[in-house]
Design a protein around this motif. Structure first.
Motif, mmCIF file in Angstrom:
data_model
loop_
_atom_site.group_PDB
_atom_site.id
_atom_site.type_symbol
_atom_site.label_atom_id
_atom_site.label_comp_id
_atom_site.label_asym_id
_atom_site.label_seq_id
_atom_site.Cartn_x
_atom_site.Cartn_y
_atom_site.Cartn_z
ATOM 1 N N HIS A 35 52.084 15.084 20.600
ATOM 2 C CA HIS A 35 51.759 16.462 20.970
ATOM 3 C C HIS A 35 51.999 17.393 19.778
ATOM 4 N N PRO A 36 51.108 18.350 19.534
ATOM 5 C CA PRO A 36 51.262 19.244 18.370
ATOM 6 C C PRO A 36 52.510 20.117 18.411
ATOM 7 N N LYS A 37 53.125 20.292 19.571
ATOM 8 C CA LYS A 37 54.326 21.119 19.670
ATOM 9 C C LYS A 37 55.611 20.366 19.294
ATOM 10 N N THR A 38 55.534 19.040 19.192
ATOM 11 C CA THR A 38 56.725 18.243 18.909
ATOM 12 C C THR A 38 57.112 18.368 17.440
ATOM 13 N N LYS A 39 58.381 18.699 17.197
ATOM 14 C CA LYS A 39 58.875 18.932 15.847
ATOM 15 C C LYS A 39 59.740 17.795 15.316
ATOM 16 N N VAL A 40 60.613 17.265 16.177
ATOM 17 C CA VAL A 40 61.583 16.246 15.745
ATOM 18 C C VAL A 40 61.804 15.254 16.877
ATOM 19 N N GLU A 67 63.163 21.835 6.562
ATOM 20 C CA GLU A 67 62.809 21.254 5.270
ATOM 21 C C GLU A 67 61.464 20.531 5.395
ATOM 22 N N PRO A 68 60.394 21.090 4.810
ATOM 23 C CA PRO A 68 59.044 20.522 5.011
ATOM 24 C C PRO A 68 58.886 19.085 4.537
ATOM 25 N N HIS A 72 52.850 8.713 14.730
ATOM 26 C CA HIS A 72 52.454 10.098 15.001
ATOM 27 C C HIS A 72 52.924 11.078 13.928
ATOM 28 N N GLY A 73 53.648 10.595 12.913
ATOM 29 C CA GLY A 73 54.066 11.461 11.811
ATOM 30 C C GLY A 73 55.160 12.440 12.179
ATOM 31 N N ILE A 74 56.068 12.063 13.079
ATOM 32 C CA ILE A 74 57.145 12.952 13.524
ATOM 33 C C ILE A 74 58.460 12.549 12.846
ATOM 34 N N PRO A 75 59.122 13.462 12.128
ATOM 35 C CA PRO A 75 60.398 13.123 11.480
ATOM 36 C C PRO A 75 61.484 12.823 12.509
ATOM 37 N N VAL A 76 62.487 12.065 12.064
ATOM 38 C CA VAL A 76 63.494 11.518 12.982
ATOM 39 C C VAL A 76 64.894 11.946 12.574
ATOM 40 N N TYR A 84 60.474 16.404 5.115
ATOM 41 C CA TYR A 84 60.616 15.382 6.153
ATOM 42 C C TYR A 84 59.297 15.148 6.877
ATOM 43 N N ARG A 85 58.676 16.239 7.325
ATOM 44 C CA ARG A 85 57.405 16.103 8.051
ATOM 45 C C ARG A 85 56.294 15.598 7.127
ATOM 46 N N LEU A 86 56.259 16.092 5.898
ATOM 47 C CA LEU A 86 55.226 15.645 4.962
ATOM 48 C C LEU A 86 55.362 14.156 4.667
ATOM 49 N N SER A 87 56.590 13.690 4.528
ATOM 50 C CA SER A 87 56.819 12.260 4.272
ATOM 51 C C SER A 87 56.348 11.411 5.444
ATOM 52 N N MET A 88 56.676 11.845 6.662
ATOM 53 C CA MET A 88 56.257 11.078 7.835
ATOM 54 C C MET A 88 54.752 11.116 8.035
ATOM 55 N N GLN A 89 54.135 12.236 7.721
ATOM 56 C CA GLN A 89 52.674 12.306 7.840
ATOM 57 C C GLN A 89 51.997 11.392 6.819
ATOM 58 N N ARG A 90 52.572 11.329 5.621
ATOM 59 C CA ARG A 90 52.032 10.414 4.607
ATOM 60 C C ARG A 90 52.167 8.954 5.072
ATOM 61 N N LEU A 91 53.328 8.607 5.621
ATOM 62 C CA LEU A 91 53.523 7.253 6.145
ATOM 63 C C LEU A 91 52.576 6.961 7.304
ATOM 64 N N SER A 92 52.333 7.971 8.133
ATOM 65 C CA SER A 92 51.420 7.806 9.258
ATOM 66 C C SER A 92 50.007 7.497 8.776
ATOM 67 N N HIS A 93 49.558 8.212 7.757
ATOM 68 C CA HIS A 93 48.218 7.959 7.202
ATOM 69 C C HIS A 93 48.128 6.541 6.633
ATOM 70 N N LEU A 94 49.180 6.109 5.942
ATOM 71 C CA LEU A 94 49.182 4.763 5.371
ATOM 72 C C LEU A 94 49.159 3.712 6.485
ATOM 73 N N HIS A 95 49.951 3.948 7.513
ATOM 74 C CA HIS A 95 50.053 2.987 8.608
ATOM 75 C C HIS A 95 48.728 2.834 9.355
ATOM 76 N N ARG A 96 48.019 3.923 9.539
ATOM 77 C CA ARG A 96 46.767 3.883 10.315
ATOM 78 C C ARG A 96 45.586 3.375 9.498
ATOM 79 N N ASP A 97 45.726 3.385 8.177
ATOM 80 C CA ASP A 97 44.609 3.022 7.300
ATOM 81 C C ASP A 97 44.519 1.496 7.182
ATOM 82 N N LYS A 98 44.009 0.869 8.230
ATOM 83 C CA LYS A 98 43.892 -0.589 8.300
ATOM 84 C C LYS A 98 42.477 -0.960 8.733
#
Length: 530
Positions: free
Chosen positions: A368-373, A438-439, A389-393, A441-455
């Motif tokens: 969901h777009p409202k989820t932050k952490v 701290e942006p 989903h690119g959500i920091p933990v 965290y989210r940018l790192s997870m979004q980058r990992l998400s793109h890598l994970h989905r690119d199959k």
């Protein structure tokens, strides 16, 4: 209707019949021996997908199974009577002991705690050995299983029952695997140099200095002692009793046709692998679906601040009261809204911004777009869903592999770990605020998400292909290495090294003795001449 139209209708009907009944004709019979808890959650997804492909699935369960239901629309259960499995009480007892120790509220020493966990794991394997013994001792159950003429064994090798049953029924075997009865799955089937591959529990990454490598070796030694002296002998005793000619349980474990490994190299540290290891990390992840109206209203009511999701997985149903009071207080101080999945006692400090639920559609909330952490314990399923989903933990690890999972995300910039010993309302509040504000965290997870989905192929489709591949070809022996059949001295070429050393030593010694003999002869002749 024209003749052309009639032909089109006939062809369409024929194609429909082929689609509807073709898979049923080719459908196989699969026997599943699962593991409880979160392991069952992802096995259940595979079973549903296999059922959708037209396969018939039978699942072995204990009479008090915590997760595996007796009645299902997509599998038939085979309940083994008089066989108790792991239950909620068993897990809660271990959890509370570990939490109290970490928070300094226990009389147990570190050695006593390790001994307790060690005994709990050993007890679990004893229960599994009792399960498989009850199957072998029941002529009726064993006869029924043999008469079914299964095409495949699908099992989670964290417990050894499926491995032993597959050998008895002479079935090709596919693992749904991250862990085996001896530890992390790669160590059983692929080369695993300890110089850059961290042992579970060591707290190391793939970048280790000298002292960390010493620590890594120490943890490997502990793991080896636990497995070789205690866990494996339980299963080997069973093999010695029921299998003739005798077999090695460890070789049976290593001999699976396909290892469906529940990680990928966006998450896992790079390491050597084998052709029969198929990486399906995140196969349980799906795009988010629409939420129920009450949850959607709650999410939209968060405004610009967004929502925090917290779940500690399927194993953890309750926590010490003072521990949950600290968590609830930290949440109450946040401007964000919170959805917290928790089935224990309601904390008295729970804020108006926090919704306590018994169950939640976790993947839909994470997408969901409202989820932050995502505040999580670090189980493999939850960590991979957050990555998808690119959500920091914000991670709160409790036991087993949870710290190691979170460490992999933290090393890649997508998570912050809080230990149980330091967690209170202030540290939790500060950690959540840091990850939100701290942006990186989210940018790192979004980058990992793109890598994970690119199959090229979705992980679940890949898993289904290889399961059906093994069924079609009655195994996948051509992909299995023969290394597991070698004795240790051959595997590490110790015999070759010793032989070469002996040859060089004999050659060198021969030259030395020859030169010495010639020198003595020359000196002797010289003295005679004089």
């Amino acid at each position: 209707m024209t003749q052309f139209s009639k032909n089109i209708v006939s062809v369409s009907l024929w194609i429909t019949v082929v689609i509807l009944f073709g898979s049923l004709c080719n459908g196989g019979k699969i026997l599943v021996v699962p593991v409880e808890g979160s392991h069952w959650v992802n096995m259940d997804i595979l079973i549903k997908a296999l059922h959708g492909q037209g396969h018939s699935i039978d699942v072995i369960r204990t009479y008090n199974s915590w997760f595996v239901k007796e009645n299902s629309t997509y599998y038939k259960s085979i309940t083994i009577p008089n066989t108790k499995g792991m239950d909620e009480e068993f897990v809660d007892d271990m959890l509370f002991k570990m939490i109290n120790y970490e928070r300094g509220k226990s009389q147990l020493s570190a050695v006593q705690l390790y001994s307790y966990v060690f005994k709990a794991i050993h007890k679990t394997h004893e229960m599994i050995c009792q399960l498989i013994t009850n199957i072998f001792e029941s002529a009726e159950i064993l006869k029924t299983l043999k008469e079914k003429q299964y095409d495949l064994m699908l099992t989670d090798p964290s417990w050894g029952a499926g491995i032993l049953l597959a050998h008895e029924l002479k079935l090709p075997m596919v693992y749904n695997v991250r862990w085996t009865a001896t530890g992390e799955g790669h160590f059983d089937v692929a080369p695993s140099p300890m110089s850059y591959i961290p042992i579970t529990g060591s707290g190391n990454t793939d970048k280790m200095n000298f002292f960390q490598r010493v620590k890594n070796a120490f943890f490997y030694l502990l793991m080896d002692i636990q497995n070789s002296r205690f866990n494996l002998p339980l299963y080997q005793t069973f093999c010695d009793k029921y299998f003739h000619p005798p077999v090695s349980f460890y070789e049976l474990l290593q001999g699976a046709d396909i290892w469906l490994m529940r990680v990928d190299f966006v998450f896992e540290f790079p390491r050597p692998t084998m052709p029969n290891i198929i990486y399906i990390g995140g196969f349980q992840c799906k795009p988010a679906k629409a939420l129920p109206h009450d949850l959607e209203d709650f999410m939209q009511g968060s405004g610009e601040h967004g929502v925090i999701i917290m779940s500690l997985g399927s194993f953890i149903s309750a926590l010490p009261d003072d521990f949950t009071e600290e968590i609830a207080t930290a949440f109450a101080r946040l401007p964000q809204k919170v959805i917290w999945r928790y089935t224990g006692k309601r904390p008295s400090t729970l804020g108006n911004n926090t919704l306590l639920v018994d169950w939640m559609p976790q993947t839909d909330l994470l997408g969901h777009p409202k989820t932050k952490v995502f505040v999580a314990h670090g189980g493999t399923n939850g960590v991979q869903e957050a990555l998808y989903h690119g959500i920091p933990v914000v991670g709160i690890p409790f036991f087993f592999d949870q710290y190691d999972n979170l460490l992999r995300l933290q090393e890649r910039g997508g998570a912050k770990i809080l230990s149980i010993s330091t967690l209170n309302k202030n540290t939790l509040h500060a950690a959540i605020q840091e990850v939100i504000n701290e942006p990186s965290y989210r940018l790192s997870m979004q980058r990992l998400s793109h890598l994970h989905r690119d199959k090229p192929v979705k992980p679940l489709d890949n898993a289904l292909f290889w399961i059906e591949f093994v069924m079609r070809h009655k195994g996948a022996a051509h992909l299995r290495t023969e290394s597991y059949k070698l004795p240790w001295y051959s595997y590490y070429s110790v015999d070759v090294a010793v032989t070469l050393f002996a040859v060089v030593l004999i050659f060198t010694l021969s030259i030395f003795l020859t030169v010495r003999y010639m020198c003595v002869k020359c000196c002797s002749r010289k003295r005679k001449t004089e």
